[in-house]
Structure formats: C-alpha cells, structure tokens
Design an enzyme around this catalytic site. Structure first.
Site, short mmCIF file in Angstrom:
data_model
loop_
_atom_site.label_atom_id
_atom_site.label_comp_id
_atom_site.label_asym_id
_atom_site.label_seq_id
_atom_site.Cartn_x
_atom_site.Cartn_y
_atom_site.Cartn_z
N ASP A 1 -7.92 58.39 92.93
CA ASP A 1 -9.10 57.70 93.43
C ASP A 1 -10.26 57.96 92.47
O ASP A 1 -11.19 58.71 92.76
CB ASP A 1 -9.43 58.22 94.84
CG ASP A 1 -10.40 57.32 95.58
OD1 ASP A 1 -10.63 56.18 95.13
OD2 ASP A 1 -10.92 57.75 96.62
N THR B 1 -9.39 47.31 102.28
CA THR B 1 -10.07 48.60 102.27
C THR B 1 -11.09 48.69 103.39
O THR B 1 -11.30 47.75 104.14
CB THR B 1 -10.72 48.83 100.88
OG1 THR B 1 -11.20 50.16 100.79
CG2 THR B 1 -11.87 47.85 100.65
N LYS C 1 -8.83 44.34 95.93
CA LYS C 1 -9.39 45.04 97.09
C LYS C 1 -10.41 44.16 97.79
O LYS C 1 -11.32 43.61 97.17
CB LYS C 1 -10.07 46.34 96.66
CG LYS C 1 -9.11 47.43 96.26
CD LYS C 1 -9.83 48.69 95.85
CE LYS C 1 -10.31 49.49 97.03
NZ LYS C 1 -10.93 50.78 96.62
N GLU D 1 -11.83 45.77 93.03
CA GLU D 1 -12.52 45.31 94.23
C GLU D 1 -13.33 44.04 94.02
O GLU D 1 -14.03 43.87 93.01
CB GLU D 1 -13.44 46.43 94.73
CG GLU D 1 -13.97 46.19 96.12
CD GLU D 1 -14.06 47.48 96.91
OE1 GLU D 1 -14.60 47.44 98.03
OE2 GLU D 1 -13.58 48.52 96.43
N PHE E 1 -9.77 54.97 105.91
CA PHE E 1 -10.70 55.95 105.33
C PHE E 1 -10.79 57.20 106.21
O PHE E 1 -11.65 57.31 107.08
CB PHE E 1 -12.07 55.31 105.14
CG PHE E 1 -12.20 54.54 103.85
CD1 PHE E 1 -11.14 53.84 103.32
CD2 PHE E 1 -13.41 54.52 103.17
CE1 PHE E 1 -11.26 53.13 102.13
CE2 PHE E 1 -13.55 53.83 101.98
CZ PHE E 1 -12.48 53.12 101.46
#
Length: 322
Positions: free
Chosen positions: A17, A156, A132, A96, A178
């Site tokens: 990440d 996400t 994403k 993203e 998350f």
C-alpha cells in the site's frame, strides 16, 4: 523460524500500500495499490522529480487550456508511476479515478477508459491494471460497465456490508474494506472501549464479507486495507489479499511467532439473494452512521490530496518550475 510476513504469504496475497519504489523493491509484494494521498506523498519525496519534469514537458504541448493540461498531467503521472511500480511487482497496480467523480457514473467510466488507454499506450496490458473507484452507488454501477468491457476494478472505501454485497452483485473483481478507518470511528464513538485485534469492528466486518462471498460463490476478491497495527493484519490471515503499508510490512518482516489461517472457505453454500436495489442500498448505507461518515470523509480526503497534486502540477505548467 520464518518471519510473520513469510508465514502470512502462505495464506494471503501480500500487496504493498505505497508508491515508494524502494519499499516495493524491498518487500517484494505481489501487487501494489495507490491513491491520490500516496501519489502526492511519493511526489513530495523527490524521487520522482525527473519523471515529473518529463510529464510537465509533454503536458505543456497540450493545445487546450491550462486546466486541461493539468488534468492530462495528472493522468500521465499516475499511469507513469503505476508503470514504474509494475517493473517491480509480478501482478497488478491499482490506479484510482478522481474522487470528485465518485457520484458521476458516466464521468467515472470515461476517466477509467482514459487511464487504461494511457497504460496500453505505455505497453501495459489491462490484465495488469485495476481501476479504483469509490464504492458509491454510482461507482459500483460504473464498475459494472467496465467489468463487462474487460476493465477490472478495485472498489475502494468499503465501510459496510451493504457496499460489499452490491459490489459482488455488480461483478467487481476486487473490493477493499478499510479496517483501520472503521476502528478509528468506533474508538472515537466509544473512547473507553479497548478492542483486541480479533474484536475490532473492521476485522469482524471483513470476516463477515469474506464468508458471505464464499458461501454465495461470488468470485469477487476481498482485500483488507487501511490497517492500523499488525495484529489486525494477522487477524485476517487467509483473506484473499491484504494491502499493507511499508511500516507494517517492516514490522511483520522482523516479527517472530506463529501465523495461523483465520479465514478459509468452509464449503458452506447457499443461493444468493436477489440483487440489492438502489433504494435499498441508499437506505441501508444511510442507516449505518459509521459507513456514511467514513465514506464521505474518505472521498473528501482523497479529493483534498488530489487538489494539492493538481496545484503542484499547475505551478510547474505555468512556469513556476522548469
């Protein structure tokens, strides 16, 4: 004895990440994920200055307005950084779509196609890319279209079972619940409560999602994300994928002990329910205060860092930096 990280790799695919190439080279993850915050941090580190100057030079040749050049430079930056990262991972990079498009299905689809086209222009095939999108109703519907086109997606900012279910029903390739941000909300709401990793609401939610997907035979990959401590990571050993920050990868790489799989397909099967409707989705999300607040906060946070990145590029494009 092997390290905690080495043992974890036996049960879950480890994903980095970060946009930090040195960390990626060091920990050798299968995949990597990025977002506007991570891209901004990587750019501010200085390790991409030469790359940034090249992209600015290309964008300066854009025939449109300054804002159109900024948009092009942002897209080229994230794609070029993604391409560099792919030189160091055997799997995929998640890139993203702008958070400000989270409630615009058509604009999200158009931006995703544009990013994929830039990757393909750079010689990167779409089977190494995950687009994403925030798991809003519009983002999920955009993913549904993109998946049919062979553009696989990472949904996400997952904070609720409702979001996860809708993503699976839409055929999303992967979702990112998350974990740590869920814990943040519950700690603030219940300051006197102490959670062990196994008791954390985010850990419990990922376990519920994983079991539901396996029971109803949804192929959607579950990737735990946003970890606050290594205990959370180990409490989800066996989850399909786990995207982990360099700091926690470092801790796990030096940690000793035994890792046992917590999640596994137990073979239970059931027919899936009828797909959730838009009305049901919006109502159930509205009824979940944590998910509603953290989803909105996450979108605002990514947009804030996107604006900072755009400001940096705008200054360079306007001549502030050669």
């Amino acid at each position: 004895m092997s390290t905690l990280l080495e043992q974890l790799r036996q049960y879950s695919t480890v994903v980095a990440d970060t946009g930090d190439l040195e960390a990626i080279r060091r920990f050798k993850p299968e995949d990597a994920t990025t977002n506007p915050s991570l891209i901004l941090k990587a750019v501010q580190s200085g390790q991409y200055d030469a790359l940034l100057n090249e992209i600015v030079a290309v964008a300066r040749g854009h025939n449109g307005s300054l804002e159109e050049a900024v948009d092009e430079a942002c897209d080229r930056l994230v794609v070029t950084m993604g391409s560099l990262i792919l030189n160091h991972v055997p799997g995929r990079i998640s890139t993203e779509v702008n958070a400000r498009l989270s409630f615009d299905r058509e604009a999200s689809i158009a931006k995703a196609r544009q990013l994929v086209a830039l990757y393909e222009e750079a010689g990167i095939s779409r089977d190494r890319i995950l687009i994403k999108l925030a798991a809003t109703w519009e983002g999920i519907r955009a993913a549904e279209v993109l998946e049919r086109e062979g553009i696989e997606c990472n949904l996400t900012l997952i904070f609720s079972f409702t979001q996860a279910r809708a993503c699976a029903e839409a055929g999303a390739f992967l979702i990112s619940p998350f974990v740590g941000r869920i814990l943040d909300w519950y700690r603030k709401a219940n300051p006197d409560t102490v959670y062990t990793p196994e008791e954390e609401p985010g850990v419990q939610q990922v376990r519920e999602i994983y079991r539901y997907f396996r029971r109803h035979q949804y192929p959607t990959v579950v990737m735990g994300a946003s970890f606050r401590n290594s205990g959370e990571v180990l409490a989800l050993a066996g989850c399909d994928r786990l995207t982990i920050s360099p700091a926690l990868l470092e801790e796990l790489a030096h940690g000793e002990g035994s890792v046992e799989p917590v999640l596994a397909d137990n073979g239970e099967r059931a027919d899936p329910p009828a797909p959730i409707t838009e009305v049901e989705f919006r109502w159930q999300l509205n009824e979940d205060a944590m998910a509603t607040e953290k989803l909105a906060e996450g979108i605002r946070g990514f947009e804030a860092d996107q604006l900072k990145l755009e400001a940096l590029l705008r200054e360079r494009l306007a001549g502030g930096v050669a």
